[in-house]
Design an enzyme around this catalytic site. Structure first.
Site, PDB file in Angstrom:
ATOM      1  N   CYS A 156       6.307  33.172  49.159  1.00  0.00           N
ATOM      2  CA  CYS A 156       7.761  33.227  49.287  1.00  0.00           C
ATOM      3  C   CYS A 156       8.202  32.199  50.325  1.00  0.00           C
ATOM      4  O   CYS A 156       7.655  32.173  51.439  1.00  0.00           O
ATOM      5  CB  CYS A 156       8.167  34.632  49.719  1.00  0.00           C
ATOM      6  SG  CYS A 156       9.888  34.740  50.224  1.00  0.00           S
ATOM      7  N   LYS A 213      35.795  34.471  24.488  1.00  0.00           N
ATOM      8  CA  LYS A 213      35.736  33.204  25.218  1.00  0.00           C
ATOM      9  C   LYS A 213      35.517  32.034  24.262  1.00  0.00           C
ATOM     10  O   LYS A 213      34.893  32.192  23.216  1.00  0.00           O
ATOM     11  CB  LYS A 213      34.609  33.242  26.255  1.00  0.00           C
ATOM     12  CG  LYS A 213      34.846  34.240  27.368  1.00  0.00           C
ATOM     13  CD  LYS A 213      36.134  33.908  28.093  1.00  0.00           C
ATOM     14  CE  LYS A 213      36.271  34.604  29.412  1.00  0.00           C
ATOM     15  NZ  LYS A 213      35.915  33.879  30.577  1.00  0.00           N
ATOM     16  N   SER A 251      39.927  44.110  34.834  1.00  0.00           N
ATOM     17  CA  SER A 251      39.426  42.858  34.242  1.00  0.00           C
ATOM     18  C   SER A 251      39.212  43.109  32.750  1.00  0.00           C
ATOM     19  O   SER A 251      39.500  44.188  32.250  1.00  0.00           O
ATOM     20  CB  SER A 251      38.085  42.453  34.810  1.00  0.00           C
ATOM     21  OG  SER A 251      37.937  42.879  36.092  1.00  0.00           O
ATOM     22  N   LYS A 311      44.349  33.763  26.333  1.00  0.00           N
ATOM     23  CA  LYS A 311      44.008  34.192  27.697  1.00  0.00           C
ATOM     24  C   LYS A 311      44.361  33.023  28.616  1.00  0.00           C
ATOM     25  O   LYS A 311      43.693  31.979  28.596  1.00  0.00           O
ATOM     26  CB  LYS A 311      42.526  34.545  27.785  1.00  0.00           C
ATOM     27  CG  LYS A 311      42.132  35.098  29.129  1.00  0.00           C
ATOM     28  CD  LYS A 311      40.732  35.697  29.052  1.00  0.00           C
ATOM     29  CE  LYS A 311      40.341  36.374  30.347  1.00  0.00           C
ATOM     30  NZ  LYS A 311      40.311  35.481  31.501  1.00  0.00           N
ATOM     31  N   TYR A 364      49.050  22.811  58.308  1.00  0.00           N
ATOM     32  CA  TYR A 364      48.371  24.025  57.846  1.00  0.00           C
ATOM     33  C   TYR A 364      48.055  23.916  56.350  1.00  0.00           C
ATOM     34  O   TYR A 364      46.943  24.187  55.908  1.00  0.00           O
ATOM     35  CB  TYR A 364      49.266  25.238  58.118  1.00  0.00           C
ATOM     36  CG  TYR A 364      48.694  26.536  57.613  1.00  0.00           C
ATOM     37  CD1 TYR A 364      47.784  27.257  58.382  1.00  0.00           C
ATOM     38  CD2 TYR A 364      49.047  27.040  56.362  1.00  0.00           C
ATOM     39  CE1 TYR A 364      47.241  28.439  57.920  1.00  0.00           C
ATOM     40  CE2 TYR A 364      48.510  28.225  55.891  1.00  0.00           C
ATOM     41  CZ  TYR A 364      47.612  28.923  56.675  1.00  0.00           C
ATOM     42  OH  TYR A 364      47.079  30.099  56.202  1.00  0.00           O
ATOM     43  N   CYS A 420      10.772  40.918  53.821  1.00  0.00           N
ATOM     44  CA  CYS A 420      11.324  39.603  53.480  1.00  0.00           C
ATOM     45  C   CYS A 420      12.804  39.544  53.858  1.00  0.00           C
ATOM     46  O   CYS A 420      13.625  40.284  53.327  1.00  0.00           O
ATOM     47  CB  CYS A 420      11.149  39.339  51.988  1.00  0.00           C
ATOM     48  SG  CYS A 420      11.898  37.787  51.482  1.00  0.00           S
ATOM     49  N   LYS A 433      43.834  42.995  21.876  1.00  0.00           N
ATOM     50  CA  LYS A 433      44.137  44.323  22.438  1.00  0.00           C
ATOM     51  C   LYS A 433      44.506  45.280  21.318  1.00  0.00           C
ATOM     52  O   LYS A 433      45.252  44.888  20.413  1.00  0.00           O
ATOM     53  CB  LYS A 433      45.359  44.230  23.364  1.00  0.00           C
ATOM     54  CG  LYS A 433      45.191  43.276  24.500  1.00  0.00           C
ATOM     55  CD  LYS A 433      46.497  43.072  25.266  1.00  0.00           C
ATOM     56  CE  LYS A 433      46.255  42.056  26.364  1.00  0.00           C
ATOM     57  NZ  LYS A 433      47.479  41.639  27.033  1.00  0.00           N
ATOM     58  N   CYS A 460       8.650  38.125  45.036  1.00  0.00           N
ATOM     59  CA  CYS A 460       8.118  38.085  46.392  1.00  0.00           C
ATOM     60  C   CYS A 460       7.639  39.497  46.696  1.00  0.00           C
ATOM     61  O   CYS A 460       8.360  40.470  46.457  1.00  0.00           O
ATOM     62  CB  CYS A 460       9.231  37.673  47.356  1.00  0.00           C
ATOM     63  SG  CYS A 460       8.913  38.171  49.046  1.00  0.00           S
ATOM     64  N   GLU A 512      46.246  37.377  21.527  1.00  0.00           N
ATOM     65  CA  GLU A 512      47.046  36.467  22.358  1.00  0.00           C
ATOM     66  C   GLU A 512      46.135  35.545  23.160  1.00  0.00           C
ATOM     67  O   GLU A 512      44.954  35.858  23.359  1.00  0.00           O
ATOM     68  CB  GLU A 512      47.948  37.281  23.301  1.00  0.00           C
ATOM     69  CG  GLU A 512      47.222  38.409  23.989  1.00  0.00           C
ATOM     70  CD  GLU A 512      48.153  39.412  24.653  1.00  0.00           C
ATOM     71  OE1 GLU A 512      48.515  39.175  25.809  1.00  0.00           O
ATOM     72  OE2 GLU A 512      48.496  40.431  24.019  1.00  0.00           O
TER      73      GLU A 512
HETATM   74  S1  IVH Z   1      45.203  41.742  29.588  1.00  0.00           S
HETATM   75  C1  IVH Z   1      43.777  45.690  31.144  1.00  0.00           C
HETATM   76  N1  IVH Z   1      46.051  39.499  28.584  1.00  0.00           N
HETATM   77  O1  IVH Z   1      42.578  37.669  32.503  1.00  0.00           O
HETATM   78  C2  IVH Z   1      44.026  44.392  30.515  1.00  0.00           C
HETATM   79  N2  IVH Z   1      44.900  39.391  30.656  1.00  0.00           N
HETATM   80  O2  IVH Z   1      39.796  38.502  32.799  1.00  0.00           O
HETATM   81  C3  IVH Z   1      44.210  43.368  31.514  1.00  0.00           C
HETATM   82  N3  IVH Z   1      44.699  37.161  31.599  1.00  0.00           N
HETATM   83  O3  IVH Z   1      43.092  40.029  35.027  1.00  0.00           O
HETATM   84  C4  IVH Z   1      44.375  42.038  31.093  1.00  0.00           C
HETATM   85  N4  IVH Z   1      45.766  36.102  30.007  1.00  0.00           N
HETATM   86  O4  IVH Z   1      44.703  38.053  34.911  1.00  0.00           O
HETATM   87  C5  IVH Z   1      45.407  40.065  29.606  1.00  0.00           C
HETATM   88  N5  IVH Z   1      46.864  37.591  27.571  1.00  0.00           N
HETATM   89  C6  IVH Z   1      46.241  38.160  28.587  1.00  0.00           C
HETATM   90  C7  IVH Z   1      45.746  37.403  29.674  1.00  0.00           C
HETATM   91  C8  IVH Z   1      45.071  38.077  30.694  1.00  0.00           C
HETATM   92  C9  IVH Z   1      45.138  35.960  31.159  1.00  0.00           C
HETATM   93  C10 IVH Z   1      43.915  37.377  32.829  1.00  0.00           C
HETATM   94  C11 IVH Z   1      44.397  38.553  33.652  1.00  0.00           C
HETATM   95  C12 IVH Z   1      43.214  39.464  33.769  1.00  0.00           C
HETATM   96  C13 IVH Z   1      42.078  38.541  33.484  1.00  0.00           C
HETATM   97  C14 IVH Z   1      40.892  39.327  32.958  1.00  0.00           C
END
Ligand code: IVH
Length: 681
Positions: free
Chosen positions: A407, A313, A85, A121, A39, A431, A289, A425, A119
């Site tokens: 198309c 990013k 997110s 990501k 599996y 379509c 944050k 289109c 912090e």
């Molecule tokens: S804060 C409401 N801090 O990134 C604030 N997220 O793209 C929620 N992630 O869903 C997220 N490192 O899974 C936060 N230092 C960090 C993070 C982090 C990774 C992920 C997390 C979130 C996603 C959003």
């Protein structure tokens, strides 16, 4: 589609169906016919193919954990508050705009200092873990952000994850599970020795390993984690909370910093850009944050992300490859997008096989031809782009791409309208490509969010004549009863998957206004605009009333965040008799919830009070009710204590209500709460 890809597609479909079948045999019928190892192999082969061929990825695939619905086999758990997110920023300017924007929200001037917690990501899989009576109570994946999967045993299998803590109040930690670069390499080396399929990147390896139904497998794959958030009483800001979590034994990332101005943010970013290669884990950006929880609360959330945080990013990655072919795709609004089929190339850990060419003008401007060597750019999750042609590498065999006049799907004429450079289109609802894309959009995550339906199954239903228009989705249950061969007997389906689908359709019928507006595929109306429109109109009747007016566009364009283009598109959509019939047909089956906007009222009856909710609420989801109560100034908690002032109860309430009565705490019914809310509209 070339032969190779169509073979892979078939294999992927077969694997998905096989896995579905074995899940059902194992978890529902309790009679597996293959070993766990077999599996696992099916799963990792599928995961690998999905990461090698991004075009075959499907959010509804059995491999998806984050952002998809709960997989069979894991119990479902509702998050106490949504797992959101983050909005993205790509430049210093974006960050500067972010700072100005959020400062304005709380009445700060652009030069006022505002503390931000910076912090990394972490590129992993998020989790939430709840502690009660000094012990790990349960742990959940993100799932769809509202409901996740119970991964308590798997979290316990992660080294260094505390399951016992020296803190007796209830609290929650949220963070990211990841696989270190070195453990990832070791795992793949071992898999390669044992002739097992390899994981494409550490994130996939972490996701696959965490979501093992057998937690022993999780234990054997070395996983790590960082905590990045949570909820715990009596802490005022992110920094203090992280320090507390650290002191309780959780792993908190050490590269964090509190700063209060743009220059320091940018120095932190520059520093992390250089040092990230030396880290033993992947990070895909940084998160800033607002440090203070009080200010976070004041700023609130927009769409599915908080206003008080942003992901910065890292810069895009570049590579050179060859354009093997150019073809066009038809979008849900008829837009014809040329796409370059690339010689597959690995860019920063992701295999890229296609790049968007946007429109004819772009091809012309960059002089892109079939056979050219091009520089491509991949930034985050965005579709890769062609940056430039390497003219010095061009040979005489390159071919000019001729933009089709018809198309490719419905053969209707392709035209451009006004000065729009996008060609479309003209087939409209004739379509099939547009219909299918519109249907897929209708059921997608931020619209009706119907799980158990992939593009493939929409096509299946479409081809069998069961679903031609959005409203037909809601007729599926009754239509199935009249079918000679019911859906559960179709290949790839079973009773369980049909039950899940029907349940999801049923659930989707009670929908928020913004999701409903978004679901209609109105040009220029994305998630954010749909939310603005929903907040403006509040209910469907108000939309209909406006449509009937001659100066509807003028009125609508005056709404903050709308403007001429959106207003015209929105009104034209509803004025079109065909569309208005489509909407009417959908409304026949669904219940669009009235938008309730409660102003931050700090003088309400709930202001400053500790409130808990218990039981099932009729009118609101638990999240909505809690958010409303917060806006009315309440502090929400989940356990009754001496500090609790009110218990608001719905039906099927549990022991909390009796406890409240015993403790002489004021109890409020949902109706009384709802009356209070209405007073504060
Ligand atoms: S804060 C409401 N801090 O990134 C604030 N997220 O793209 C929620 N992630 O869903 C997220 N490192 O899974 C936060 N230092 C960090 C993070 C982090 C990774 C992920 C997390 C979130 C996603 C959003």
């Amino acid at each position: 589609m070339n032969l190779n890809l169509s073979k892979v597609r078939k294999r992927v479909e077969l694997l998905r169906n096989e896995i579905k079948k074995h899940d059902e045999l194992y978890y529902i019928k309790s009679s597996p016919i293959i070993t766990d190892q077999q599996y696992d192999e099916l799963r990792s082969e599928l995961e690998n193919l999905e990461s090698l061929y991004p075009e075959l990825r499907d959010k509804k695939s059995v491999t998806q954990s984050v952002g998809t619905k709960v997989a069979k086999g894991f119990a479902k758990i509702r998050h106490t508050y949504p797992m959101l997110s983050l909005s993205n920023a790509f430049s210093k300017e974006d960050i500067s705009d972010f700072l100005i924007r959020i400062k304005k929200l709380i009445g700060y001037g652009p030069d006022d200092k505002l503390e931000l917690h910076c912090e990394p990501k972490i590129d992993g899989v998020s989790f939430s873990a709840h502690f009660k009576n000094e012990k790990l109570n349960f742990a959940v994946t993100r799932g769809d952000g509202t409901i996740g999967e119970d991964i308590t045993n798997n979290i316990k299998a992660i080294e260094n994850f505390p399951i016992q803590v020296d803190y007796d109040e209830e609290f929650e930690v949220r963070g990211e599970v990841y696989m270190s670069k070195s453990d990832f390499i070791a795992l793949n080396e071992e898999n390669s020795k044992n002739n097992k399929t390899l994981f494409a990147n550490p994130r996939n390896a972490a996701s696959g390993s965490l979501r093992q139904l057998d937690s022993i497998v999780t234990r054997n794959r070395r996983l790590s984690y960082f905590v990045w958030g949570g909820r715990i009483q009596d802490f005022n800001n992110q920094h203090e909370m992280m320090e507390k979590f650290k002191s309780l034994g959780f792993i908190v990332n050490g590269c964090k910093l509190v700063v209060d101005n743009l220059e320091d943010i940018i120095s932190y970013y520059d520093e992390m850009c250089t040092s990230r290669a030396e880290l033993n884990y992947d990070i895909d950006g940084l998160v800033y944050k607002v440090n203070s929880f009080e200010l976070q609360e004041k700023m609130g959330n927009i769409s599915r992300a908080p206003r008080w945080a942003i992901a910065h990013k890292f810069p895009a990655e570049y590579a050179e490859t060859c354009i093997e072919d150019i073809f066009v795709q038809v979008g849900r609004t008829g837009a014809i997008t040329p796409v370059a089929k690339l010689k597959p190339i690995n860019v920063g850990g992701v295999l890229v096989t296609r790049a968007s060419l946007h429109n004819e003008e772009e091809i012309f401007r960059k002089d892109i031809r079939i056979g050219d060597v091009v520089k491509i750019k991949r930034a985050g999750d965005v579709i890769p782009q062609v940056v430039e042609v390497k003219f010095e590498k061009r040979n005489s065999e390159v071919k000019t791409f001729i933009f089709p006049e018809k198309c490719p799907v419905c053969q209707s004429a392709i035209e451009s309208f006004g000065d729009d450079i996008v060609k479309r289109c003209t087939g409209g609802m004739k379509c099939e490509a547009q219909i299918i894309e519109k249907l897929c959009h209708f059921i997608s995550k931020y619209a009706f969010d119907i799980v158990g339906l992939s593009k493939q199954s929409v096509l299946q239903f479409y081809n069998k004549g069961l679903v031609k228009l959005p409203a037909d989705i809601f007729k599926l249950v009754s239509a199935n009863q009249t079918l000679e061969q019911p859906i559960e007997k179709w290949e790839g389906w079973g009773e369980q998957s049909v039950d899940n689908l029907f349940l999801s359709i049923e659930k989707s019928k009670k929908i928020n206004m913004d999701r409903f507006i978004y679901s209609l595929s109105i040009r220029h109306v994305g998630v954010v605009t749909a939310e603005i429109l929903a907040n403006h109109f509040k209910n469907i009747n108000n939309v209909m009333e406006l449509i009937a007016k001659d100066d509807a566009v003028e009125i609508l364009k005056a709404v903050n965040g709308v403007g001429e283009i959106i207003a015209t598109s929105f009104i034209e959509y509803f004025k079109d008799p065909y569309n208005s019939q489509i909407v009417k047909n959908i409304l026949h089956f669904i219940d669009v919830k009235q938008v309730i906007i409660v102003q931050n009222k700090l003088n309400s009856q709930l202001a400053g009070k500790n409130v808990i909710f218990t039981g099932v609420l009729e009118k609101y989801s638990r999240d909505e009710a809690q958010n409303i109560a917060k806006k009315l100034g309440a502090k929400i908690s989940s356990t009754i204590s001496k500090k609790t002032n009110y218990v608001i109860y719905g039906s099927n309430y549990g022991s909390k209500l009796n406890k409240a009565k015993e403790m002489n705490i004021k109890i409020i019914s949902e109706q009384e709460f709802s009356d209070m809310v209405e007073e504060n509209y």
